[in-house]
Enzyme design. Sequence first.
Site: not given
Length: 420
Positions: A186, A227, A229, A260, A263, A287, A295, A297, A327
């Site tokens: 990433w 990955e 995004k 993810d 993302h 993820h 994003d 997390d 993640d």
Amino acid sequence: MSAIEQAYELAKEQYASLGVDTDGAMEKLAGVPISLHCWQGDDVGGFETPDAELSGGGIQATGNYPGKARTADELRADLDKALSLIPGKHRLNLHALYAETGGQRVERNELGPEHFSAWIDWAKTNGMGMDFNPSYFSHPKADDGFTLSHADDGIRRFWVEHGIACRHVGAAMGKALGSPSVVNVWIPDGYKDTPVDRKTPRERLKASLDEMFAEQLDPKEELDAVECKLFGIGSESCVIGSHEFYMGYAMDKGKLLCLDSGHFHPTEVISDKLSSVLMYVDEILLHVSRGVRWDSDHVVTLSDELRAIAEELVRGNYLDRTHIGLDFFDASINRIAAWVIGTRNMIKALLLAMLEPTKMLRDMENSGDFTGRLAMLEELKTLPSAAVWDYYCGRQEVPVSVKWLDEVREYESEVLAKRR
Ligand code: RNT
Ligand code: ZN
């Protein structure tokens, strides 16, 4: 018979009447590893310098909860604690930032398996596999927001070399632990404001990846993932490694695509992408995260989307082709509790999906009985799945229900509180 066993026996009967085999579901569940991300334990800091912290890359761990792991030994101790509260056998997902170099500064393009030997030994002792990630942030050469797509050839080369070094570290982990290590790429590269050239940086990124992946490594030891995004803080207008970019790359080169869940656009979900992506790529990495408006997390909760992801994996028989990683990084609550909550939720979501009478639902759908499908899906939500979950936790010898929290609180006062 204990209350947990009694409740389980009743639940088992109720599920059996729908044709669901609860014992079979638990057996299947025990075979699904989740890759625990080391970076929840110290706010994505790593150990390159004594006071290393996350910088750049458009990702943020907010909060200042006391007791953060300051050394690799502390982080491993915290992971041991978390793992003791999570049912099943799992994996560790490590970032290159977590190298142990004995106080020596080792540049990222010079990292080797020897800098991760304590991690590998720890994983071996625990009977765990490991996954790995090159770190393309928190570094002076990433300060302007570009790495593998950088216009400067020297900087680009540095990051290509970092990627190559990390693939070898991953292969060494895979070899030592007897299970392939997924090495996930990433990069943060992107523009805050509207660029006039989206094309050249993407061409550079492709060239960098081709250089990084030129050497064929044994897929029994190492697997490459990329990955995508949509945007990050400071890269709102254009992210070089977009979904289309990496979907194309993964298909073209036989790489794993990493999805993810944070993302994409806030209303766009990865659960709907799995059955499409898996038509064209052999394997994927997830993820699993939780974005709140962006994003962000957040710790993974048992949300509709988490359940939908698990349902898609189970219904589509995709578990063998999916590497499930987590993640999220929350520094505003006890970090070990964050691991336990998020990981237990991922496992719980898989269990719920495995307790579904999928054939019955599919038959309804295929015969056009959408009324029955909706009615049944709603009824299923309140079946006694908690009884199966509790029983599963007991059988896996981890605390049942929220009893795990007592252990985290004890660890907090015995261990974390002393880290000042
Ligand atoms: C960032 C990506 C990436 C990181 C970790 C630390 O937006 O999701 O996976 O969170 O590598
Ligand atoms: Zn991610």
